[in-house]
Structure formats: C-alpha cells, structure tokens
Design a protein around this motif. Structure first.
Motif, PDB file in Angstrom:
ATOM      1  N   UNK A  22       0.830  -1.201   0.000  1.00 32.26           N
ATOM      2  CA  UNK A  22       0.000   0.000   0.000  1.00 32.26           C
ATOM      3  C   UNK A  22       0.868   1.256   0.000  1.00 32.26           C
ATOM      4  N   UNK A  23       0.274   2.348  -0.452  1.00 32.40           N
ATOM      5  CA  UNK A  23       0.978   3.631  -0.424  1.00 32.40           C
ATOM      6  C   UNK A  23       0.700   4.322   0.912  1.00 32.40           C
ATOM      7  N   UNK A  24       1.731   4.348   1.768  1.00 34.20           N
ATOM      8  CA  UNK A  24       1.575   4.898   3.112  1.00 34.20           C
ATOM      9  C   UNK A  24       2.075   6.343   3.175  1.00 34.20           C
ATOM     10  N   UNK A  25       1.407   7.141   3.988  1.00 31.22           N
ATOM     11  CA  UNK A  25       1.889   8.493   4.271  1.00 31.22           C
ATOM     12  C   UNK A  25       3.116   8.415   5.171  1.00 31.22           C
ATOM     13  N   UNK A  26       4.092   9.248   4.903  1.00 34.94           N
ATOM     14  CA  UNK A  26       5.332   9.278   5.681  1.00 34.94           C
ATOM     15  C   UNK A  26       5.157  10.263   6.836  1.00 34.94           C
ATOM     16  N   UNK A 211     -16.484   5.323   5.248  1.00 34.70           N
ATOM     17  CA  UNK A 211     -16.756   6.586   5.933  1.00 34.70           C
ATOM     18  C   UNK A 211     -16.147   7.686   5.072  1.00 34.70           C
ATOM     19  N   UNK A 212     -16.986   8.617   4.618  1.00 31.87           N
ATOM     20  CA  UNK A 212     -16.523   9.664   3.697  1.00 31.87           C
ATOM     21  C   UNK A 212     -15.406  10.501   4.317  1.00 31.87           C
ATOM     22  N   UNK A 213     -14.638  11.131   3.409  1.00 32.92           N
ATOM     23  CA  UNK A 213     -13.627  12.061   3.881  1.00 32.92           C
ATOM     24  C   UNK A 213     -14.250  13.192   4.674  1.00 32.92           C
ATOM     25  N   UNK A 214     -13.671  13.492   5.819  1.00 33.73           N
ATOM     26  CA  UNK A 214     -14.265  14.487   6.716  1.00 33.73           C
ATOM     27  C   UNK A 214     -13.184  15.049   7.640  1.00 33.73           C
ATOM     28  N   UNK A 215     -13.528  16.099   8.341  1.00 32.15           N
ATOM     29  CA  UNK A 215     -12.701  16.587   9.441  1.00 32.15           C
ATOM     30  C   UNK A 215     -13.417  16.264  10.748  1.00 32.15           C
ATOM     31  N   UNK A 216     -12.637  16.096  11.810  1.00 29.61           N
ATOM     32  CA  UNK A 216     -13.237  15.838  13.117  1.00 29.61           C
ATOM     33  C   UNK A 216     -13.780  17.134  13.713  1.00 29.61           C
ATOM     34  N   UNK A 217     -14.611  16.989  14.741  1.00 29.83           N
ATOM     35  CA  UNK A 217     -15.347  18.137  15.257  1.00 29.83           C
ATOM     36  C   UNK A 217     -14.595  18.887  16.364  1.00 29.83           C
ATOM     37  N   UNK A 218     -13.791  18.164  17.147  1.00 31.53           N
ATOM     38  CA  UNK A 218     -13.154  18.731  18.327  1.00 31.53           C
ATOM     39  C   UNK A 218     -11.809  19.370  18.031  1.00 31.53           C
ATOM     40  N   UNK A 219     -10.909  19.301  19.008  1.00 31.28           N
ATOM     41  CA  UNK A 219      -9.600  19.936  18.839  1.00 31.28           C
ATOM     42  C   UNK A 219      -8.528  18.928  18.446  1.00 31.28           C
ATOM     43  N   UNK A 230      -7.294   0.642   6.806  1.00 31.80           N
ATOM     44  CA  UNK A 230      -8.479   1.262   6.190  1.00 31.80           C
ATOM     45  C   UNK A 230      -8.446   2.773   6.248  1.00 31.80           C
ATOM     46  N   UNK A 231      -7.691   3.330   7.194  1.00 30.34           N
ATOM     47  CA  UNK A 231      -7.657   4.783   7.382  1.00 30.34           C
ATOM     48  C   UNK A 231      -6.744   5.416   6.345  1.00 30.34           C
ATOM     49  N   UNK A 232      -7.281   6.433   5.658  1.00 27.86           N
ATOM     50  CA  UNK A 232      -6.506   7.174   4.671  1.00 27.86           C
ATOM     51  C   UNK A 232      -6.611   8.667   4.944  1.00 27.86           C
ATOM     52  N   UNK A 233      -5.559   9.403   4.566  1.00 27.54           N
ATOM     53  CA  UNK A 233      -5.584  10.856   4.646  1.00 27.54           C
ATOM     54  C   UNK A 233      -5.432  11.428   3.244  1.00 27.54           C
ATOM     55  N   UNK A 234      -5.993  12.612   3.048  1.00 24.15           N
ATOM     56  CA  UNK A 234      -5.918  13.285   1.759  1.00 24.15           C
ATOM     57  C   UNK A 234      -4.652  14.132   1.741  1.00 24.15           C
ATOM     58  N   UNK A 235      -3.707  13.765   0.870  1.00 28.28           N
ATOM     59  CA  UNK A 235      -2.433  14.474   0.808  1.00 28.28           C
ATOM     60  C   UNK A 235      -2.590  15.787   0.057  1.00 28.28           C
ATOM     61  N   UNK A 236      -1.571  16.617   0.126  1.00 25.81           N
ATOM     62  CA  UNK A 236      -1.634  17.944  -0.492  1.00 25.81           C
ATOM     63  C   UNK A 236      -1.752  17.874  -2.015  1.00 25.81           C
ATOM     64  N   UNK A 237      -1.333  16.733  -2.614  1.00 31.58           N
ATOM     65  CA  UNK A 237      -1.451  16.588  -4.065  1.00 31.58           C
ATOM     66  C   UNK A 237      -2.760  15.929  -4.486  1.00 31.58           C
ATOM     67  N   UNK A 238      -3.682  15.775  -3.520  1.00 27.54           N
ATOM     68  CA  UNK A 238      -5.004  15.260  -3.836  1.00 27.54           C
ATOM     69  C   UNK A 238      -5.113  13.747  -3.860  1.00 27.54           C
ATOM     70  N   UNK A 239      -4.082  13.038  -3.423  1.00 24.41           N
ATOM     71  CA  UNK A 239      -4.110  11.581  -3.388  1.00 24.41           C
ATOM     72  C   UNK A 239      -4.441  11.090  -1.983  1.00 24.41           C
ATOM     73  N   UNK A 240      -5.140   9.968  -1.925  1.00 28.40           N
ATOM     74  CA  UNK A 240      -5.421   9.331  -0.645  1.00 28.40           C
ATOM     75  C   UNK A 240      -4.280   8.372  -0.300  1.00 28.40           C
ATOM     76  N   UNK A 268      -8.023  21.337  10.381  1.00 32.84           N
ATOM     77  CA  UNK A 268      -8.682  20.065  10.581  1.00 32.84           C
ATOM     78  C   UNK A 268      -8.303  19.136   9.431  1.00 32.84           C
ATOM     79  N   UNK A 269      -7.849  17.944   9.761  1.00 31.82           N
ATOM     80  CA  UNK A 269      -7.244  17.070   8.758  1.00 31.82           C
ATOM     81  C   UNK A 269      -8.290  16.184   8.097  1.00 31.82           C
ATOM     82  N   UNK A 270      -8.249  16.122   6.755  1.00 32.77           N
ATOM     83  CA  UNK A 270      -9.229  15.356   5.987  1.00 32.77           C
ATOM     84  C   UNK A 270      -8.815  13.884   5.958  1.00 32.77           C
ATOM     85  N   UNK A 271      -9.707  13.015   6.387  1.00 33.54           N
ATOM     86  CA  UNK A 271      -9.410  11.581   6.410  1.00 33.54           C
ATOM     87  C   UNK A 271     -10.686  10.796   6.147  1.00 33.54           C
TER      88      UNK A 271
END
Length: 363
Positions: A22-26, A211-219, A230-240, A268-271
């Motif tokens: 898999x392509x993992x975030x560093x 679970x759609x890409x979203x930001x969390x509600x708290x801090x 299963x958890x993915x983050x949206x990178x600055x280049x638009x890739x998950x 808030x981080x998109x994941x």
C-alpha cells in the motif's frame, strides 16, 4: 490504569497486519518521553508544527502505557459489541440527532454513506465523566478502567500535546490546556468503534468507501493504532494515502475546534475509511479513540495574540462576532453528520451549512 484484580473478559484478537504493498503516508513520529524538559518540548513543538503543515497527522510513541495495557484496553473496547445483545444496545443508544451528543451507542445503519447505502459501524461513547449515563451490564465492571484510561489520555497525552501546539504558535504553553480542563464541563470522550464487513453490493455502490472524507469536530483526536489498513488521509497533491499501523503507537490529528482557535494555522485534517485490502477483508476493525474537545463555554475565536498568526495572517471561516461556542459547534456537527442532505459543489466534494459555516465532505 487501576492496579487491583481486573475483571476477566475475552481476549480480542485483531487481524494480522496486511502484507499488501500500500501507499503509506510518511508521518512524523513524536516521542512523548521528551516532553519533560523545555528543550525537549521546544524541539517536539517544531516537529509537530512541521507535521501539521505537511500531512496534518502524526504518530506518538512512548506515551507511557505498555503493550500489555494497550491489549487490555482493546479487550475492553470489544465488550460493548461482542458482550452486549442487540436488544440491550438499543436501550443504551444515544438520541444523537435530538441531543447533538454521541454518548452511548451509535448503532449500525444510522449514517448514510452513498448510493442509498447506510453504514455498518457501531460505536460506544463514554464521556470522561463516566457517571453521566448508565452503561450496559457487561460494561459496568469495566468502568473504573475506562475512567482511568480517559483521565490518562486527557492529562498525560492530550495536555502535553496541547502544550506543543501552543509552543508552535509561540503562545504560552498552557494556552490550550487552560481551555481543556479535565474537571470542566465539556465533551472530551472515549470512543470504542467497530466496523463490520459489508456486502459486495454495498462496496460497489459506495466505491469501497466506509466513511466519507471528513474533518473531526473537536480539537485533537487520538487514535490508538490498530492493524486493519483502512484509514486514509488526503495528501496535499489530492491523493489518498494509507496510515500504517505501528504497535502501541498513537495516530493524532487536529479537528475543527483547533483550526478555529489557531486561526487556520493547524487545519482540521481530511481523512476517510475504506474497505481493507484483500488479506484483511472479512475481519472486523476495532478502534479505540480519545477525542479532545475544548470546554463547553469556549468561544472558538483565534488566539490572535500569537506572534506566528501576526506574521502569517489569520484564516477565518466566520467573523469573530459570529463564532460559536464549543458546545454549539460540537452539537451541531454531531446532529448533522450522516443525516444531512449534502449538496455536490465540485467533483468528489459535497457541502452542508452548519451554524453559517460551510462544512465539506470528500467522497
């Protein structure tokens, strides 16, 4: 964690780590054992700030709980699901839309995902004040351990991280700690969350999104790392990109409240969560979280005295005069999530308006 004789409960055995390429975030790794000195905190604050400006997620290691304690809390986390009947779960289900609170159970099929498909996710939510609600019989003997876990997360993990976030803005160390009081009225809470496998039909209709890409509600959101990929983050280049599992590590990100308080500096981080890779399909995915939320009466306006914000500028999503309190924002987002009629504004992005603020979902 309590040191007395602990109740005997079944041991939860998770899936083995995936062997798929898999392509993992560093992600940056924050060593929390270094927070005891000013020099250590200063270096960690710079690391954290860099992590937030690049990926928005980071790992935390050496947080003070052992691997055995980690395994115990996952054993506890499974009890509200495997040890409680569906009928009893309904008795302790939260009235989420009416109250704006997740306390108690969120049962399966409450959220709409896409294409008429509803979720296959259960979670059980426990406020750090564990006496606020009654608990199912199977959970009651475990409440002292859950309470100790909440307190540890709040005081020994959340507060040290909040000091680093403050230092990154060149604010006094206690700036964010002072508005996240453990004994204050607020919604910081423990969540145990279980994803169940879905049908092929549902996977096709949702393009494998659980679970759609979203930001969390708290801090600050604290996820205890688990092996199902299963958890993915949206990178600055638009890739998950996937988040890789690290044994006994934490995965941490910021939510809306910290974005507002930091004037958009800590976003808030998109994941999102998607179907696991082939060698993990068919397994449940058990999650353990601690969600840090500011005190209820905190107005979510930027700390504009920050020298950093004075240099880089403040990005506002609403005028200060219109800023909601934590309680209002958290309740509004909780009530709306998975229940709103979202509007497609651009390819892959849906929107809703909450308290006059545009909230996006990535699909």
């Amino acid at each position: 964690m309590p040191s007395t004789v602990l109740p005997t409960i079944p041991h939860y055995v998770p899936a083995s780590p995936t062997q798929e390429p898999l392509e993992y975030a560093d992600l940056t790794v924050i060593d929390l054992s270094k927070v005891d000195t000013l020099e250590g905190r200063t270096k960690l604050a710079a690391q954290l700030r860099d992590a937030m400006l690049t990926h928005g997620f980071f790992y935390v290691i050496n947080h003070g709980l052992s691997q055995a304690q980690n395994e115990r809390i996952f054993d506890i986390a499974d009890v509200p699901f495997s040890g409680v009947s569906d009928e009893e779960k309904k008795m302790y289900a939260g009235d989420i839309k009416a109250t704006g609170s997740y306390e108690g159970y969120k049962l399966r099929q409450y959220w709409h995902i896409n294409g008429g498909v509803r979720d296959q996710i259960e979670h059980y939510n426990i406020n750090r004040d564990v006496t606020k609600k009654q608990h199912p019989q199977a959970v009651q003997s475990l409440i002292p351990e859950i309470e100790a876990f909440a307190k540890y997360n709040h005081l020994q993990i959340l507060h040290p991280l909040l000091r680093l976030f403050a230092l990154g803005l060149e604010l006094p160390e206690e700036t964010f700690v002072n508005i996240h009081g453990y004994d204050a009225v607020g919604d910081s809470f423990v969540r145990f969350m279980k994803y169940y496998p879905r049908s092929e039909e549902d996977e096709t209709k949702t393009k494998n999104v659980w679970l759609k890409g979203h930001t969390d509600f708290g801090s600050v959101s604290i996820l205890w790392s688990q092996p199902v990929a299963s958890l993915q983050i949206l990178s600055s280049d638009g890739k998950w990109q996937y988040i890789k599992h690290l044994e006994n590590a934490l995965v941490v990100n910021a939510g809306d409240a910290l974005e507002f308080l930091s004037g958009g500096f800590y976003k808030g981080t998109i994941h999102r969560v998607i179907q696991p890779p082939p060698d993990q399909q068919g397994y449940t995915r058990l999650g353990v979280f601690y969600f840090g939320v500011p005190d209820d009466d905190v107005k979510l306006v930027p700390f504009d005295e920050s020298p950093v914000l004075q240099r880089v500028g403040i990005q506002r999503r609403f005028e200060d005069a219109d800023a909601p309190t934590t309680a209002a924002w958290h309740a509004a987002r909780t009530s709306a999530y998975g229940q709103s009629d979202l509007k497609v504004k651009e390819k892959g992005v849906e929107e809703e308006i909450i308290n006059g603020v545009v909230v996006k979902h990535w699909n």
